[in-house]
Motif scaffolding. Structure first.
Motif, PDB file in Angstrom:
ATOM      1  N   PRO A 150     -20.190  37.127 -36.389  1.00  0.00           N
ATOM      2  CA  PRO A 150     -20.258  38.452 -37.004  1.00  0.00           C
ATOM      3  C   PRO A 150     -21.272  38.492 -38.135  1.00  0.00           C
ATOM      4  N   ILE A 179     -12.185  32.699 -39.938  1.00  0.00           N
ATOM      5  CA  ILE A 179     -12.437  34.130 -39.693  1.00  0.00           C
ATOM      6  C   ILE A 179     -12.155  34.396 -38.229  1.00  0.00           C
ATOM      7  N   GLY A 180     -11.140  35.243 -37.963  1.00  0.00           N
ATOM      8  CA  GLY A 180     -10.723  35.547 -36.594  1.00  0.00           C
ATOM      9  C   GLY A 180      -9.350  34.974 -36.324  1.00  0.00           C
ATOM     10  N   GLY A 182      -7.726  35.171 -33.276  1.00  0.00           N
ATOM     11  CA  GLY A 182      -7.481  35.180 -31.833  1.00  0.00           C
ATOM     12  C   GLY A 182      -7.128  33.785 -31.358  1.00  0.00           C
ATOM     13  N   ALA A 183      -7.509  33.498 -30.097  1.00  0.00           N
ATOM     14  CA  ALA A 183      -7.128  32.235 -29.468  1.00  0.00           C
ATOM     15  C   ALA A 183      -7.610  31.026 -30.279  1.00  0.00           C
ATOM     16  N   ILE A 184      -8.923  30.989 -30.540  1.00  0.00           N
ATOM     17  CA  ILE A 184      -9.467  29.812 -31.234  1.00  0.00           C
ATOM     18  C   ILE A 184      -8.989  29.773 -32.682  1.00  0.00           C
ATOM     19  N   GLU A 187      -5.277  28.689 -32.814  1.00  0.00           N
ATOM     20  CA  GLU A 187      -5.063  27.278 -32.430  1.00  0.00           C
ATOM     21  C   GLU A 187      -5.614  26.338 -33.506  1.00  0.00           C
ATOM     22  N   VAL A 202      -8.414  34.985 -41.833  1.00  0.00           N
ATOM     23  CA  VAL A 202      -8.855  36.354 -42.141  1.00  0.00           C
ATOM     24  C   VAL A 202      -8.997  37.088 -40.811  1.00  0.00           C
ATOM     25  N   GLN A 203      -8.150  38.080 -40.595  1.00  0.00           N
ATOM     26  CA  GLN A 203      -8.097  38.753 -39.295  1.00  0.00           C
ATOM     27  C   GLN A 203      -8.311  40.252 -39.479  1.00  0.00           C
ATOM     28  N   ARG A 204      -9.209  40.798 -38.641  1.00  0.00           N
ATOM     29  CA  ARG A 204      -9.557  42.211 -38.747  1.00  0.00           C
ATOM     30  C   ARG A 204      -8.375  43.126 -38.395  1.00  0.00           C
ATOM     31  N   SER A 205      -7.595  42.729 -37.378  1.00  0.00           N
ATOM     32  CA  SER A 205      -6.497  43.589 -36.901  1.00  0.00           C
ATOM     33  C   SER A 205      -5.249  43.440 -37.775  1.00  0.00           C
ATOM     34  N   ALA A 269     -14.612  34.373 -34.213  1.00  0.00           N
ATOM     35  CA  ALA A 269     -14.512  35.832 -34.093  1.00  0.00           C
ATOM     36  C   ALA A 269     -14.847  36.311 -32.688  1.00  0.00           C
ATOM     37  N   GLY A 270     -14.620  35.460 -31.687  1.00  0.00           N
ATOM     38  CA  GLY A 270     -14.852  35.851 -30.304  1.00  0.00           C
ATOM     39  C   GLY A 270     -16.027  35.116 -29.694  1.00  0.00           C
ATOM     40  N   PRO A 316     -11.242  35.104 -20.219  1.00  0.00           N
ATOM     41  CA  PRO A 316     -12.071  33.899 -20.102  1.00  0.00           C
ATOM     42  C   PRO A 316     -11.275  32.616 -20.306  1.00  0.00           C
ATOM     43  N   GLY A 355      -2.047  31.298 -22.314  1.00  0.00           N
ATOM     44  CA  GLY A 355      -1.229  30.521 -23.245  1.00  0.00           C
ATOM     45  C   GLY A 355      -2.037  30.088 -24.451  1.00  0.00           C
TER      46      GLY A 355
HETATM   47  N1  LIG Z   1      -5.489  28.431 -25.053  1.00  0.00           N
HETATM   48  C1  LIG Z   1      -6.505  29.077 -24.511  1.00  0.00           C
HETATM   49  O1  LIG Z   1      -6.492  29.487 -23.358  1.00  0.00           O
HETATM   50  C2  LIG Z   1      -7.752  29.324 -25.310  1.00  0.00           C
HETATM   51  C3  LIG Z   1      -7.945  28.670 -26.518  1.00  0.00           C
HETATM   52  C4  LIG Z   1      -9.095  28.934 -27.236  1.00  0.00           C
HETATM   53  C5  LIG Z   1     -10.030  29.818 -26.721  1.00  0.00           C
HETATM   54  N2  LIG Z   1      -9.814  30.426 -25.543  1.00  0.00           N
HETATM   55  C6  LIG Z   1     -10.772  31.404 -25.013  1.00  0.00           C
HETATM   56  O2  LIG Z   1     -11.884  31.519 -25.878  1.00  0.00           O
HETATM   57  C7  LIG Z   1     -12.164  32.889 -26.079  1.00  0.00           C
HETATM   58  C8  LIG Z   1     -12.730  33.093 -27.462  1.00  0.00           C
HETATM   59  O3  LIG Z   1     -11.728  32.844 -28.457  1.00  0.00           O
HETATM   60  P1  LIG Z   1     -11.833  33.508 -29.894  1.00  0.00           P
HETATM   61  O4  LIG Z   1     -10.600  33.174 -30.654  1.00  0.00           O
HETATM   62  O5  LIG Z   1     -13.145  33.194 -30.495  1.00  0.00           O
HETATM   63  O6  LIG Z   1     -11.893  35.050 -29.543  1.00  0.00           O
HETATM   64  P2  LIG Z   1     -10.728  36.157 -29.446  1.00  0.00           P
HETATM   65  O7  LIG Z   1     -11.373  37.330 -28.847  1.00  0.00           O
HETATM   66  O8  LIG Z   1      -9.518  35.580 -28.797  1.00  0.00           O
HETATM   67  O9  LIG Z   1     -10.331  36.451 -30.956  1.00  0.00           O
HETATM   68  C9  LIG Z   1     -11.261  36.842 -31.914  1.00  0.00           C
HETATM   69  C10 LIG Z   1     -10.488  37.528 -33.037  1.00  0.00           C
HETATM   70  O10 LIG Z   1     -11.351  37.639 -34.138  1.00  0.00           O
HETATM   71  C11 LIG Z   1     -11.161  38.903 -34.735  1.00  0.00           C
HETATM   72  N3  LIG Z   1     -12.425  39.237 -35.387  1.00  0.00           N
HETATM   73  C12 LIG Z   1     -13.619  39.518 -34.799  1.00  0.00           C
HETATM   74  N4  LIG Z   1     -14.553  39.737 -35.740  1.00  0.00           N
HETATM   75  C13 LIG Z   1     -13.953  39.599 -36.940  1.00  0.00           C
HETATM   76  C14 LIG Z   1     -14.386  39.710 -38.287  1.00  0.00           C
HETATM   77  N5  LIG Z   1     -15.645  40.012 -38.575  1.00  0.00           N
HETATM   78  N6  LIG Z   1     -13.492  39.502 -39.272  1.00  0.00           N
HETATM   79  C15 LIG Z   1     -12.199  39.198 -38.985  1.00  0.00           C
HETATM   80  N7  LIG Z   1     -11.729  39.082 -37.718  1.00  0.00           N
HETATM   81  C16 LIG Z   1     -12.593  39.280 -36.722  1.00  0.00           C
HETATM   82  C17 LIG Z   1     -10.831  39.842 -33.582  1.00  0.00           C
HETATM   83  O11 LIG Z   1     -10.087  40.931 -34.053  1.00  0.00           O
HETATM   84  C18 LIG Z   1     -10.010  38.925 -32.661  1.00  0.00           C
HETATM   85  O12 LIG Z   1      -8.637  39.030 -32.908  1.00  0.00           O
HETATM   86  C19 LIG Z   1     -10.863  33.630 -25.851  1.00  0.00           C
HETATM   87  O13 LIG Z   1     -11.098  34.877 -25.264  1.00  0.00           O
HETATM   88  C20 LIG Z   1     -10.067  32.744 -24.972  1.00  0.00           C
HETATM   89  O14 LIG Z   1     -10.018  33.200 -23.650  1.00  0.00           O
HETATM   90  C21 LIG Z   1      -8.677  30.204 -24.830  1.00  0.00           C
END
Ligand SMILES: NC(=O)c1ccc[n+]([C@@H]2O[C@H](COP(=O)([O-])OP(=O)(O)OC[C@H]3O[C@@H](n4cnc5c(N)ncnc54)[C@H](O)[C@@H]3O)[C@@H](O)[C@H]2O)c1
Ligand SMILES: Cc1cc2nc3c(=O)[nH]c(=O)nc-3n(C[C@H](O)[C@H](O)[C@H](O)COP(=O)(O)OP(=O)(O)OC[C@H]3O[C@@H](n4cnc5c(N)ncnc54)[C@H](O)[C@@H]3O)c2cc1C
Length: 465
Positions: A150, A179-180, A182-184, A187, A202-205, A269-270, A316, A355
């Motif tokens: 980002p 920052i973010g 989500g999945a990564i 974990e 730090v999470q946007r949502s 962040a994705g 993905p 998962g």
């Molecule tokens: N166990 C698993 O299967 C696993 C584990 C790790 C990754 N992955 C894959 O890798 C992909 C990528 O993972 P990821 O965690 O990077 O992406 P994600 O899309 O899962 O999560 C990104 C998060 O970051 C937040 N975000 C984005 N920009 C931001 C900002 N500027 N400030 C604050 N928050 C912000 C978003 O709201 C979102 O919740 C996932 O889609 C997933 O499929 C899977």
């Protein structure tokens, strides 16, 4: 320039590309994989699933040792050697990588090293040790994804981590800012918290893990806080700078500006599809925000070109990339008359499986909430908490719940989701029931051993039958 002719060229030798080429080779279809990376193996093996889960396992062991007193075992001062954690991870990854390299080098297809670019829909240019032109009847884009970074003021001036750096660290961060959420992000946050770091997300949502139903996201947010992880939701990272070796991140949370000081910064962040530089337009392949647009059969806007895995997928993850690769191979075998079958593909999206290896884990199977709403299905929901479950109490793992959603009249199981101990293993029971078309009444009648974690499903199932 040397020109070679293949029936199929697969671009990318990761999980999806390898699965497609291996199947095409089995069908006797003349196939080549083009792979640009110096090290063979793809994301899952080299920088994704396997290294992350290896390190997470060390974190889980550390957490168990820290809570040993609950079980009457007193351990003084467990210490962690990040060098040994990394050595173990590298040993494991080395074995997986060697095995995949052997499969790629000795498969029933050719492996060509270099970067592929479309010249036209049927001609690819490969830039490697030697320059090649590949002519093909079909091609498969299996190029994976790259981190999405980002725009944050000052970010380019500081040293920050992407997930690959977090997975390679031989130094335990004192305070990791992620920052973010989500999945990564989740974990890695739980992993480093388990290893002993202070962690801030730090999470946007409004909650973590927005790819799950809100009740799962809210619960993992609460559990994360209970574990001592600082969670800043509804937060936007504004600027970052370095001061005396620390990272100073300025965020805006619900309209209020605040500063977080940490030792390391991880950007999670994705990820975005890795399609830059492929020159897909030369092949009339359409993309949307770098994602290759595909139909239900993974066919692109050019019907002789398919896209699979992270380059095109809405979900993905590895098993999707593999299923898609094998399905495309079969489809090409049918189209070229190698096998005599009708083209069909069951709705993979109905059977989504996802998962997250946090502690405790999160998992879901079946339809997403939105799909259920879009189809206007009449549903019934039941849930059960791990805090009321005997085996969870024995394990001292009482956070979380399981939830089942069924169709009212038919009793068809539509979806399951869970947050709690080992739920990524547990969700497979419901995945089997969904795949097998087992209705909730029949599922509830299946005997479960006592006391097990698995028997937790019987409580919501009984309520719904
Ligand atoms: N166990 C698993 O299967 C696993 C584990 C790790 C990754 N992955 C894959 O890798 C992909 C990528 O993972 P990821 O965690 O990077 O992406 P994600 O899309 O899962 O999560 C990104 C998060 O970051 C937040 N975000 C984005 N920009 C931001 C900002 N500027 N400030 C604050 N928050 C912000 C978003 O709201 C979102 O919740 C996932 O889609 C997933 O499929 C899977
Ligand atoms: C930290 C992390 C943890 C993860 N954990 C999990 C997990 O626990 N479970 C799970 O299911 N998923 C997990 N994932 C996601 C999973 O790793 C991916 O979904 C999967 O590996 C994608 O496979 P793929 O074949 O689509 O792409 P990749 O494996 O990335 O393969 C793409 C290949 O294409 C090559 N390539 C790209 N462009 C070109 C070109 N122009 N010419 C030639 N070659 C090219 C690349 O070098 C690469 O080798 C995780 C991801 C990350 C980042």
């Amino acid at each position: 320039m040397k020109r070679l002719k293949y029936q199929v060229v697969v671009i990318g030798g990761g999980s999806g590309g390898y699965a497609a080429a291996a199947k095409l080779g089995e069908y006797g279809i003349k196939t080549a994989i083009v792979e640009k990376a110096e090290k063979l193996g793809g994301l899952c093996i080299l920088r994704g699933c396997m290294p992350s889960k290896a390190i997470i396992e060390s974190a889980n062991r550390m957490r168990e040792i820290r809570s040993a007193a609950e079980f009457g075992i007193h351990v003084s001062g467990p210490t962690i050697s990040m060098n040994e954690v990394q050595d173990r991870k590298e040993r494991l990854i080395g074995n997986f990588q060697e095995y995949r390299e052997d499969q790629l080098r000795n498969g029933k297809f050719d492996l060509i090293r270099g970067q592929a670019t479309y010249r036209t829909g049927t001609v690819l240019h490969v830039k490697g040790d030697e320059e090649l032109e590949l002519e093909c009847d079909y091609s498969i884009v299996a190029t994976g994804s790259v981190p999405s970074v980002p725009e944050i003021d000052g970010l380019e001036k500081i040293d920050y981590w992407l997930s690959k750096d977090a997975l390679d660290t031989r130094e335990l961060p004192e305070h990791l800012i992620v920052i973010g959420g989500g999945a990564i992000g989740c974990e890695m946050a739980h992993c480093f918290e388990g290893l002993g770091s202070k962690v801030t997300i730090v999470q946007r949502s409004g909650c973590l893990l927005t790819d799950f139903d809100e009740d799962i996201g809210d619960t993992i947010t609460e559990i994360s806080k209970k574990r001592g992880i600082e969670v800043c939701c509804n937060s936007k990272a504004k600027s970052v700078r370095e001061e005396n070796g620390d990272v100073l991140l300025e965020i805006e949370q619900n309209g209020v500006t605040k500063e977080i000081r940490g030792s390391h910064l991880l950007i999670a962040a994705g990820r975005k599809p890795a399609t830059d530089g492929l020159c897909l337009a030369n092949a009339n392949v359409e993309t949307e925000k770098s994602r290759v647009k595909t139909n239900f059969h993974m066919q692109t806007s050019n019907n002789r070109i398919f896209a699979i895995g992270d380059s095109s997928s809405e979900l993905p993850v590895v098993h999707e990339a593999v299923i898609q690769g094998e399905a495309v191979a079969k489809q090409i075998a049918i189209e070229t008359g190698v096998i005599d079958e009708e083209i069909s593909r069951s709705g993979i999206s109905d059977f989504e499986l996802f998962g997250i290896f946090t502690h405790p884990e999160c998992a879901r199977a079946g339809m997403r909430k939105k799909e259920i709403e879009d189809k206007s299905l009449d549903t019934q929901t039941a849930m059960y908490c791990f805090s009321d479950h005997g085996k969870s109490e024995i394990l001292n793992e009482t956070d979380g719940f399981v939830k089942l959603i069924v169709e009212k009249n038919s009793g068809r199981i539509l979806s399951a989701s869970a947050v709690g101990p080992h739920v990524i293993e547990l969700i497979h029971e419901i995945q089997v029931a969904i795949h097998g078309g087992i209705c909730i009444k029949d599922f509830a009648a299946i005997p479960h051993y006592h006391p097990t974690l698995a028997e937790i499903w019987t409580y919501p199932a009984e309520e719904l039958s």
